[in-house]
Design a protein around this motif. Structure first.
Motif, PDB file in Angstrom:
ATOM      1  N   LYS A   7       1.207   4.433  -3.131  1.00  0.00           N
ATOM      2  CA  LYS A   7       0.507   5.273  -2.387  1.00  0.00           C
ATOM      3  C   LYS A   7       1.965   6.386  -2.868  1.00  0.00           C
ATOM      4  O   LYS A   7       2.001   7.293  -3.477  1.00  0.00           O
ATOM      5  N   MET A   8       2.933   6.198  -2.843  1.00  0.00           N
ATOM      6  CA  MET A   8       3.950   6.940  -3.006  1.00  0.00           C
ATOM      7  C   MET A   8       4.320   6.882  -4.077  1.00  0.00           C
ATOM      8  O   MET A   8       4.855   8.148  -4.932  1.00  0.00           O
TER       9      MET A   8
ATOM     10  N   VAL B  99       1.345   9.884  -5.228  1.00  0.00           N
ATOM     11  CA  VAL B  99       2.030  10.392  -5.144  1.00  0.00           C
ATOM     12  C   VAL B  99       3.329  11.528  -5.889  1.00  0.00           C
ATOM     13  O   VAL B  99       3.628  12.631  -6.564  1.00  0.00           O
TER      14      VAL B  99
ATOM     15  N   GLN C 176       1.081  -0.673   0.083  1.00  0.00           N
ATOM     16  CA  GLN C 176       0.019  -0.123   0.205  1.00  0.00           C
ATOM     17  C   GLN C 176       0.940   1.028   0.179  1.00  0.00           C
ATOM     18  O   GLN C 176       0.840   2.091  -0.678  1.00  0.00           O
ATOM     19  N   ALA C 177       1.976   1.255   0.791  1.00  0.00           N
ATOM     20  CA  ALA C 177       3.072   2.299   0.836  1.00  0.00           C
ATOM     21  C   ALA C 177       3.522   2.496  -0.427  1.00  0.00           C
ATOM     22  O   ALA C 177       3.650   3.862  -0.815  1.00  0.00           O
TER      23      ALA C 177
ATOM     24  N   ALA D 185      10.587   7.482   8.688  1.00  0.00           N
ATOM     25  CA  ALA D 185       9.928   7.114   9.126  1.00  0.00           C
ATOM     26  C   ALA D 185       9.615   5.499   9.342  1.00  0.00           C
ATOM     27  O   ALA D 185      11.136   5.150   8.174  1.00  0.00           O
ATOM     28  N   PRO D 186       8.870   4.222   9.670  1.00  0.00           N
ATOM     29  CA  PRO D 186       9.559   2.943   9.163  1.00  0.00           C
ATOM     30  C   PRO D 186       9.550   2.477   7.666  1.00  0.00           C
ATOM     31  O   PRO D 186       8.400   1.759   7.430  1.00  0.00           O
ATOM     32  N   ILE D 187      10.400   2.547   6.569  1.00  0.00           N
ATOM     33  CA  ILE D 187      10.534   2.656   5.155  1.00  0.00           C
ATOM     34  C   ILE D 187      11.518   1.686   4.893  1.00  0.00           C
ATOM     35  O   ILE D 187      13.203   2.578   5.286  1.00  0.00           O
ATOM     36  N   THR D 188      11.828   1.550   4.049  1.00  0.00           N
ATOM     37  CA  THR D 188      13.270   0.464   3.032  1.00  0.00           C
ATOM     38  C   THR D 188      14.542   1.416   2.353  1.00  0.00           C
ATOM     39  O   THR D 188      12.789   2.138   1.417  1.00  0.00           O
TER      40      THR D 188
ATOM     41  N   LEU E 241      11.811   0.712  -1.503  1.00  0.00           N
ATOM     42  CA  LEU E 241      10.196   1.764  -1.243  1.00  0.00           C
ATOM     43  C   LEU E 241      10.654   2.759  -2.530  1.00  0.00           C
ATOM     44  O   LEU E 241       9.708   3.279  -2.784  1.00  0.00           O
TER      45      LEU E 241
END
Lengths: 303, 245
Positions: free
Chosen positions: B6-7, B10, B2-3, B93-96, B99
């Motif tokens: 969305k990313m 955007v 989902q991230a 934020a908890p992202i790698t 992503l």
């Protein structure tokens, strides 16, 4: 009290520059922990090592029982972070930023109330580059609260905010603490730390120069206190010199300045009233954190 | 997931709000098509091996879109993100990295495909452009070439210190390649030595791969291997060298 953060002997260098020489501290659940010191003291590097954004050269860190280096993703789900020198894409709208960041977390609070709380409701369709400095700062605070974090890091929170928003922000920080969350507040504003922090680590030149409650730190100065009042013409300073606890009496124009220890104000007031002198402006000046810093380092914080 | 969606969405909106950034992907190829199409038309020419000028050029223009997106668009965008502290905020934020990189790949690939589609559609309607003999193959070739050049873009973004440097290096590498590879000009106009030299340029292999599939000569094994190899190596390097700040 549970320790939320345990950091021992953190050290971080960049080439020949020692950013953090040796920092150890523990933060307890539910407190506002202030990290103060002048710009360039190593506060941000120390805190960013604690949150796992930087890898310390040596030392150990545990946050919420997790290792910020190896369990970064798991940990960041539970942290709220507001950073210095961070930004968002110029053309990103306020609501898009919140909506996007919400998708990064497993658990979030609805972002519309956050926008309202931070006075950004009318700016929801504004692009990031068109926000004022204060609005950007408030957006970053809202982003840091988006995941209902257990621990919140606020780095130079009120820089760029106007005095009114600054006061309001202090109230929100207290409200966050009152919800049982732990706040780490990095600041070079001593008044902010004194006002908000339950405990304070004073960082200077990459080391913890002192760590305690603001009260203990100030009392530890044994700076005594100063009483001032306006003396009438012909006031005889000698009549205060014998009073218990008074160490010095000086006169500047009509201002009488009395220095001493113990309950100085009460003793001076009693002595004055014995001589039927009742100054209207008798007041006491206490040492504050600025004085603590000065005493610890021999320098003014804003040098 | 989902991230990532969305990313990507955007990022897509951000790209379209800053139209200058997509000029070379969406507008420039069309300008070339109409400029040279207007001058030379699309009648078969013995000089171009019996093909019309437009039929001969379009696979090259597609290669140009792929090259410019990977070597200029992506490195600049990514190094601006790094320079301005945008990656720094994302990282809290908890992202790698996956992503961030994945959404950049997706959005750049989609915009490239839009640019390519509008080029091909304009070619068909205005100049009667011949369709690829192997349409599925040509589409796959576009995707493979796109991924390969985007991975080079990540390496450029990682190895250049600032966005200005990324732009300078990207352009210095891309523009000579654009003229020598057959992307902007047909290689028929180049001296033989330059054509021989162009075999060392990655973009030449994109042109070769696309032309062969377009004109019914099947998969060009050399070109495919070069592009796949480049993708593997550059991806490995970019994962190791990725910097948040």
């Amino acid at each position: 009290m549970t320790n939320i953060i345990e950091a021992t002997h953190l050290r971080k260098t960049y080439g020949d520059t020692v950013a953090v020489a040796d920092v150890s501290l523990t933060v307890q659940k539910g407190e506002i922990f202030g990290i103060v010191g002048p710009n360039g003291a190593g506060k941000t590097t120390a805190v960013e090592s604690i949150m796992g954004l930087r890898k310390p050269d040596s030392g150990t860190v545990s946050v919420l029982g997790l290792d910020p280096q190896t369990q970064a993703q798991e940990l960041r789900q539970r942290l709220g972070i507001q950073l210095q020198e961070a930004s968002l894409p110029d053309y990103m709208k306020v609501w898009e930023a919140l909506d996007l960041f919400a998708s990064f977390y497993k658990q979030t609070v609805p972002w519309e109330p956050l926008l309202a709380q931070w006075g950004l409701s009318e700016k929801r369709n504004t692009r990031f580059k068109n926000l004022s400095g204060g609005q950007k700062q408030r957006l970053f605070i809202a982003l840091a609260l988006l995941n209902d974090p257990e621990v919140i890091f606020l780095d130079e929170l009120t820089t760029g905010l106007d005095p009114q928003t600054r006061r309001a922000t202090w109230d929100v920080v207290r409200a966050i603490r009152d919800q049982g969350k732990t706040v780490i507040l990095v600041t070079h504003f001593m008044d902010e730390a004194e006002e908000l922090a339950d405990r304070i680590a004073v960082i200077d030149q990459g080391k913890v120069a002192a760590l305690d409650t603001p009260r203990v730190l100030i009392q530890g100065l044994q700076a005594g206190s100063t009483v001032r009042f306006t003396g009438r013409n012909g006031f005889d300073a000698a009549l205060l010199k014998g009073v218990e606890g008074v160490t010095a009496v000086t006169q500047q124009a009509q201002q009488i300045i009395v220095k001493g220890d113990g309950p100085l104000l009460a003793r001076v007031a009693a002595a004055l009233s014995q001589h039927d002198i009742v100054p209207a402006d008798l007041r006491v000046e206490q040492a504050d954190l600025e004085d603590v810093f000065l005493a610890l380092t021999g320098r003014e914080i804003r040098s | 997931m989902q991230a990532l969606t969305k990313m990507t969405w955007v990022e897509m909106k951000l790209k379209l709000r800053e139209p200058v950034g997509t000029f070379f992907t969406l507008v420039f190829p069309l300008l070339l098509l109409f400029l040279f199409g207007g001058i030379y038309g699309n009648d078969p020419s013995p000089f171009l091996g019996g093909r019309g000028s437009v039929d001969n050029s379009v696979p090259g223009y597609i290669a140009m879109i792929i090259g410019t997106t990977g070597m200029i668009g992506l490195p600049i965008a990514l190094s601006v993100y790094r320079e301005q502290g945008i990656l720094r905020r994302f990282r809290a934020a908890p992202i790698t990295p996956a992503l961030v990189l994945g959404s950049q790949v997706a959005v750049n690939l989609i915009i490239s495909l839009v640019g390519i589609a509008s080029l091909v559609i304009a070619g068909i309607f205005v100049y009667g452009l011949v369709l690829p003999e192997a349409p599925v193959g040509a589409f796959l070739a576009v995707v493979i070439s796109g991924l390969s050049f985007l991975s080079i873009g990540f390496v450029l973004a990682s190895l250049t210190p600032t966005s200005t440097a990324a732009q300078a290096v990207g352009m210095a590498l891309f523009f000579p390649m654009m003229f020598l590879s057959g992307a902007a000009l047909p290689q028929q106009v180049l001296p033989e030595k330059l054509v021989a030299f162009s075999q060392y340029l990655p973009l030449t292999h994109v042109v070769n791969l696309l032309q062969d599939l377009w004109y019914g000569d099947g998969w060009n094994g050399t070109a495919l291997l070069v592009l796949l190899g480049m993708m593997v190596v550059a991806t490995a390097v970019s994962i190791r060298t990725f910097r948040w700040e």
